[in-house]
Scaffold this active site. Structure first.
Site, PDB file in Angstrom:
ATOM      1  N   LYS A  69      33.785  78.966  88.999  1.00 50.98           N
ATOM      2  CA  LYS A  69      34.232  77.778  88.262  1.00 50.98           C
ATOM      3  C   LYS A  69      35.489  78.077  87.461  1.00 50.98           C
ATOM      4  O   LYS A  69      36.276  77.169  87.152  1.00 50.98           O
ATOM      5  CB  LYS A  69      33.115  77.228  87.384  1.00 50.98           C
ATOM      6  CG  LYS A  69      32.487  78.233  86.406  1.00 50.98           C
ATOM      7  CD  LYS A  69      33.214  78.352  85.099  1.00 50.98           C
ATOM      8  CE  LYS A  69      32.597  79.429  84.236  1.00 50.98           C
ATOM      9  NZ  LYS A  69      33.251  79.566  82.919  1.00 50.98           N
ATOM     10  N   VAL A 116      41.009  87.381  77.481  1.00 51.35           N
ATOM     11  CA  VAL A 116      40.910  87.617  78.917  1.00 51.35           C
ATOM     12  C   VAL A 116      40.739  86.280  79.640  1.00 51.35           C
ATOM     13  O   VAL A 116      39.831  85.508  79.322  1.00 51.35           O
ATOM     14  CB  VAL A 116      39.728  88.550  79.251  1.00 51.35           C
ATOM     15  CG1 VAL A 116      39.588  88.707  80.761  1.00 51.35           C
ATOM     16  CG2 VAL A 116      39.937  89.909  78.593  1.00 51.35           C
ATOM     17  N   ASP A 167      28.499  74.217  84.283  1.00 52.08           N
ATOM     18  CA  ASP A 167      29.515  75.148  83.793  1.00 52.08           C
ATOM     19  C   ASP A 167      30.913  74.692  84.215  1.00 52.08           C
ATOM     20  O   ASP A 167      31.887  74.855  83.472  1.00 52.08           O
ATOM     21  CB  ASP A 167      29.219  76.546  84.319  1.00 52.08           C
ATOM     22  CG  ASP A 167      29.763  77.641  83.415  1.00 52.08           C
ATOM     23  OD1 ASP A 167      30.385  77.323  82.388  1.00 52.08           O
ATOM     24  OD2 ASP A 167      29.577  78.830  83.736  1.00 52.08           O
ATOM     25  N   SER A 190      28.379  77.378  78.299  1.00 49.51           N
ATOM     26  CA  SER A 190      28.054  78.025  77.013  1.00 49.51           C
ATOM     27  C   SER A 190      29.286  78.638  76.367  1.00 49.51           C
ATOM     28  O   SER A 190      29.476  79.852  76.401  1.00 49.51           O
ATOM     29  CB  SER A 190      26.991  79.103  77.227  1.00 49.51           C
ATOM     30  OG  SER A 190      27.316  79.928  78.343  1.00 49.51           O
ATOM     31  N   GLY A 225      25.821  79.541  82.652  1.00 51.30           N
ATOM     32  CA  GLY A 225      25.679  78.136  82.307  1.00 51.30           C
ATOM     33  C   GLY A 225      26.796  77.697  81.386  1.00 51.30           C
ATOM     34  O   GLY A 225      27.650  78.497  80.995  1.00 51.30           O
ATOM     35  N   SER A 281      38.043  76.408  76.574  1.00 50.23           N
ATOM     36  CA  SER A 281      38.176  77.159  77.824  1.00 50.23           C
ATOM     37  C   SER A 281      39.530  77.853  77.897  1.00 50.23           C
ATOM     38  O   SER A 281      40.569  77.204  78.014  1.00 50.23           O
ATOM     39  CB  SER A 281      38.015  76.219  79.026  1.00 50.23           C
ATOM     40  OG  SER A 281      38.411  76.870  80.214  1.00 50.23           O
ATOM     41  N   ARG A 282      39.508  79.168  77.866  1.00 51.23           N
ATOM     42  CA  ARG A 282      40.764  79.916  77.976  1.00 51.23           C
ATOM     43  C   ARG A 282      41.379  79.736  79.365  1.00 51.23           C
ATOM     44  O   ARG A 282      42.600  79.791  79.513  1.00 51.23           O
ATOM     45  CB  ARG A 282      40.509  81.398  77.689  1.00 51.23           C
ATOM     46  CG  ARG A 282      39.527  82.064  78.629  1.00 51.23           C
ATOM     47  CD  ARG A 282      39.083  83.433  78.166  1.00 51.23           C
ATOM     48  NE  ARG A 282      38.163  83.352  77.038  1.00 51.23           N
ATOM     49  CZ  ARG A 282      37.511  84.404  76.548  1.00 51.23           C
ATOM     50  NH1 ARG A 282      37.697  85.604  77.054  1.00 51.23           N
ATOM     51  NH2 ARG A 282      36.685  84.268  75.533  1.00 51.23           N
ATOM     52  N   ASN A 283      40.541  79.512  80.379  1.00 51.31           N
ATOM     53  CA  ASN A 283      41.055  79.284  81.727  1.00 51.31           C
ATOM     54  C   ASN A 283      41.817  77.963  81.799  1.00 51.31           C
ATOM     55  O   ASN A 283      42.912  77.893  82.357  1.00 51.31           O
ATOM     56  CB  ASN A 283      39.897  79.302  82.731  1.00 51.31           C
ATOM     57  CG  ASN A 283      39.269  80.664  82.844  1.00 51.31           C
ATOM     58  OD1 ASN A 283      39.802  81.567  83.463  1.00 51.31           O
ATOM     59  ND2 ASN A 283      38.112  80.843  82.201  1.00 51.31           N
ATOM     60  N   ALA A 294      31.236  80.291  73.614  1.00 57.26           N
ATOM     61  CA  ALA A 294      30.786  81.130  72.506  1.00 57.26           C
ATOM     62  C   ALA A 294      30.965  80.442  71.160  1.00 57.26           C
ATOM     63  O   ALA A 294      30.118  80.574  70.264  1.00 57.26           O
ATOM     64  CB  ALA A 294      31.564  82.451  72.524  1.00 57.26           C
TER      65      ALA A 294
END
Length: 339
Positions: free
Chosen positions: A190, A278, A243, A137, A135, A253-255, A139
């Site tokens: 996603k 990562v 998400d 979320s 979902g 969002s690292r992506n 961190a």
């Protein structure tokens, strides 16, 4: 009931889950892959690398020993990076008693065979009862008690509700589902679209373009999901569209952050190095591309992401390729009825 839970993986999400559980009165055994990392967490009472400023409760215990981490716990939460899930599960297997619940909270696909991570865990630990949680979320927000909702999916509603009761509190609302396939694929795929949304931002292509990427990206996520046996309704929920929205729009969002750099002309490897965490979407893009090819499922955005990440295609050219595709009906599933 011992009220002890093992969290396997001490990255940002593992630390946030540990903090969430500790606030609810659980003892948490937080496992780190590296002994020095475990010792540093115990010393600092803070994950300075991933969650700076979040102080860790005294009820969190730190270890680099898997047997010690899972001894006599109520259940286990798995949160290593997707590429480490198989190795970690295989190492954990001898210490897991029959029927023990393992909740997979990692998001990705098995790089070797493109299986869902819960399937990889079940293959390695067949005696366990494996469930999944996913979902919107980040961190950083969960650890700071900002309102968050997730979905727990399991083979039986009894298991799903058990985990729901254990995790749910005034800042973390949990819904249940029996669609493990849909919940897990939504959370994994996603990240591919978030990378692309970031590239769009890096190219300064505007809000319209990003909205289109998110919407059409969800269409192809659902297409692969349904072909894999998921319920299409799952993808309109928290582990699907929810998400996707948060990962495509947030600088947590690292992506997305890696995608922005790639759109600005940075190589994929350098982008990952700069993010310093990562970037699951890179690994998931390769796995999703292979899975779609094998299942003969059309995923044009994923295909172009793969070309950018692994074949050196320029992001702007990838956008031009997508915009120049042939005519389509928006809802492919109903074309047969229209004709």
């Amino acid at each position: 009931m011992s009220r002890t839970i093992a969290v396997i993986g001490s990255g940002g999400w593992g630390t946030a889950i540990s903090t969430l559980l500790a606030r609810q009165g659980y003892q948490v055994n937080l496992w780190s892959y590296l002994k020095e990392e475990s010792e540093q967490l115990a010393k600092d009472k803070e994950n300075k690398a991933f969650l700076p400023g979040v102080m860790l409760a005294d009820s969190i215990h730190y270890t680099d020993q898997l047997e010690q981490a899972v001894k006599e716990v109520d259940f286990i939460v798995m949160v290593p990076p997707s590429k480490a899930v198989r190795q970690t599960a295989e190492a954990l297997a001898p210490f897991v008693p029959k029927g023990k619940i393992i909740v997979n909270a990692s998001k990705g696909l098995d790089q070797d065979n493109q299986k869902r991570l819960s399937v990889t865990i079940k293959d390695a630990i067949p005696q366990a009862e494996v469930a999944v949680m996913s979902g919107p979320s980040h961190a950083e927000e969960v650890a700071r008690c900002l309102p968050t909702t997730n979905v727990v999916a399991a083979r039986t509603m009894e298991v799903a509700q058990y985990i729901q009761d254990a995790l749910m509190c005034d800042t973390f609302r949990v819904y249940t589902s029996l669609d493990m396939t849909g919940v897990e694929l939504g959370g994994a795929l996603k990240n591919v679209i978030a990378l692309c949304a970031g590239m769009s931002d890096g190219l300064e292509l505007g809000d319209n373009c990003k909205a289109a990427l998110m919407t059409r990206g969800m269409s192809e996520i659902a297409r692969l999901g349904v072909a894999s046996g998921a319920d299409i309704a799952t993808f309109s929920g928290l582990s699907g569209m929810g998400d996707l929205i948060v990962t495509c729009t947030s600088m947590h969002s690292r992506n997305r952050r890696a995608g922005i750099l790639i759109g600005q002309g940075v190589s994929p490897q350098e982008a990952m190095d700069r993010v310093k965490m990562v970037v699951e979407g890179v690994y998931t893009t390769k796995a999703a591309y292979k899975l779609a090819q094998r299942m003969n499922v059309e995923m044009p955005i994923t295909e172009q992401a793969y070309a950018v990440l692994f074949e050196g295609k320029a992001p702007r050219l990838a956008v031009e390729t997508l915009m120049g595709r042939g005519r389509k009906h928006e809802n492919e599933q109903v074309i047969g009825f229209i004709r």
